[in-house]
Scaffold this active site. Structure first.
Site, PDB file in Angstrom:
ATOM      1  N   SER A 140       0.801  -1.218   0.000  1.00  0.00           N
ATOM      2  CA  SER A 140       0.000   0.000   0.000  1.00  0.00           C
ATOM      3  C   SER A 140       0.838   1.275   0.000  1.00  0.00           C
ATOM      4  CB  SER A 140      -0.929   0.008   1.225  1.00  0.00           C
ATOM      5  OG  SER A 140      -1.880  -1.031   1.133  1.00  0.00           O
ATOM      6  N   ASP A 252      -6.203  10.642  -7.945  1.00  0.00           N
ATOM      7  CA  ASP A 252      -7.376  11.503  -7.782  1.00  0.00           C
ATOM      8  C   ASP A 252      -8.404  11.247  -8.875  1.00  0.00           C
ATOM      9  OD1 ASP A 252      -6.006  12.579  -5.678  1.00  0.00           O
ATOM     10  OD2 ASP A 252      -5.357  14.384  -6.727  1.00  0.00           O
ATOM     11  N   GLU A 378      -5.962   0.287  -5.995  1.00  0.00           N
ATOM     12  CA  GLU A 378      -5.956   1.754  -6.003  1.00  0.00           C
ATOM     13  C   GLU A 378      -5.913   2.331  -4.590  1.00  0.00           C
ATOM     14  OE1 GLU A 378      -6.008   3.728  -9.205  1.00  0.00           O
ATOM     15  OE2 GLU A 378      -5.225   1.718  -9.452  1.00  0.00           O
TER      16      GLU A 378
END
Length: 401
Positions: A140, A252, A378
């Site tokens: 992560s 984003d 993601e």
């Protein structure tokens, strides 16, 4: 923010739902059982999906750019980011794995659309691009990647290994995250487009997975893999003050995309559960006195409320991107809420329906398996909560770990 689907996107949404219902659903179980088999039925959809993208602002497949500051008289915009999440919600109502396997609709395409210049968009905008971030020793924490890209004349030489690359075998190119100088930390991390067949790029194993089995997930190694310098996305300059912000802009845009996938599969589970329970004689009476509501009804009402919250957060994050607003916090909020909600709803619906939900006679058990990845890739749930906390408290990554 008007919460109705923009009129110009309604044909796209209707077309996506038809694809989900008429193409994805009938072959969903087939490719769940035949892991790693390529769904040839999707080839005929490639041209249709390209046409859907051509109806946007021409930024290619997947999500679009975060725009620059707008002029006061420019007005409200609904563009590529919004059309992407609306379409994906419908496609993933049909099948998440097949949605990830559509040619030229990879997460790498969203990365290219987010930060590529005009020349790069012309070269790579029509290619199917995968995204390669995760490494064996880096999960992560994307800033801890060890893959390097060393400048050598007009080329960069890439060395390293990437795992869990969605569509890594099938895609035409891979967007690879690598460090220009590991001694400078996260500020030196850049993304590069590496086209399939480039010497030094080698496909390793394909993973066997819990869900999304229609989608291939590959390991890719890079051994002195040379790519042209113009394949670097964004600025080649290392800005220590800006740090990781430039390359993280990709997330984003892609996090609302993953949130939309979660919203779609959760809706599929809710719709089918309603349908099966109504066949068993249960009637849903929304205006009734809650004291007279059964436990099953009450749980479904809570699931529907959570689903609606996830959907609205997803739309907000995409809308902000289309309108030039920084949306890092909102993108993580949408991803965190939608990922967790999809897991809870799909598993909850399996539980509510008992044997009907657990057996392969229904797709509900498959949706429960498929939904788990949407809370992981993601950025995991925990990473999203950390990002949200940093944005709310005004802390840097060094100050809040």
């Amino acid at each position: 923010m008007n919460l109705e689907t923009p009129k110009k996107f309604r044909p796209l949404v209707n077309q996506a739902r038809q694809v989900a219902q008429s193409v994805f659903r009938p072959i969903s179980r087939k490719y769940d059982r035949e892991e790693h088999a390529y769904p040839v039925e999707l080839d005929m959809l490639a041209a249709i999906m390209d046409g859907m993208n051509d109806g946007t602002m021409g930024e290619g497949a997947g999500a679009g750019k975060l725009k620059a500051e707008k002029k006061n008289d420019e007005g409200i915009v609904n563009s590529t980011n919004m059309s992407t999440v609306l379409g994906l919600q419908e496609l993933c109502w049909g099948d998440v794995g097949l949605s990830l396997t559509l040619p030229r609709q990879g997460l790498g395409n969203a990365a290219i659309a987010a930060v590529a210049n005009e020349e790069q968009l012309k070269r790579f905008g029509k290619k199917w691009a995968a995204m390669a971030i995760t490494e064996p020793d880096c999960g992560s924490d994307s800033a801890a990647i060890r893959t390097t890209a060393i400048k050598d004349g007009d080329e960069y030489v890439i060395n390293g290994e990437k795992i869990f690359v969605t569509s890594g075998q099938r895609a035409d190119a891979v967007v690879v995250w690598a460090s220009l100088d590991r001694s400078l930390g996260r500020a030196a991390i850049k993304s590069f487009v590496v086209e399939k067949g480039t010497p030094g790029m080698e496909l390793g194993r394909l993973e066997k997975k819990l869900g999304i089995k229609a989608s291939d997930t590959a390991t890719i190694s890079f051994n002195d893999c040379r790519v042209p310098a113009e394949n670097l996305l964004g600025s080649p300059e290392i800005n220590v003050e800006q740090g990781f912000a430039g390359v993280m802009q990709t997330f984003d845009n892609t996090r609302p995309v993953v949130a939309a996938m979660a919203v779609g599969v959760a809706k599929a589970a809710l719709d089918r559960t309603h349908e099966l329970l109504e066949k068993q004689g249960m009637h849903f009476r929304y205006p009734t006195n809650m004291a007279r509501t059964s436990e099953i009804e009450a749980r479904l009402y809570r699931y529907e409320a959570d689903w609606e919250a996830a959907r609205l957060l997803t739309l907000r994050a995409a809308w902000m991107a289309d309108n030039g607003m920084p949306n890092s916090k909102e993108a993580s909020m949408a991803k965190a809420k939608a990922g967790r909600t999809a897991n809870a709803i799909t598993l909850g619906c399996v539980e509510l329906l008992g044997a009907m939900g657990y057996c392969e006679d229904e797709l509900l058990e498959k949706w429960a398996r498929d939904s788990k990845i949407l809370d992981i890739f993601e950025g995991t749930q925990q990473i999203q909560q950390l990002i949200i906390a940093r944005r709310i408290l005004g802390k840097t990554s060094a100050e809040l770990r």
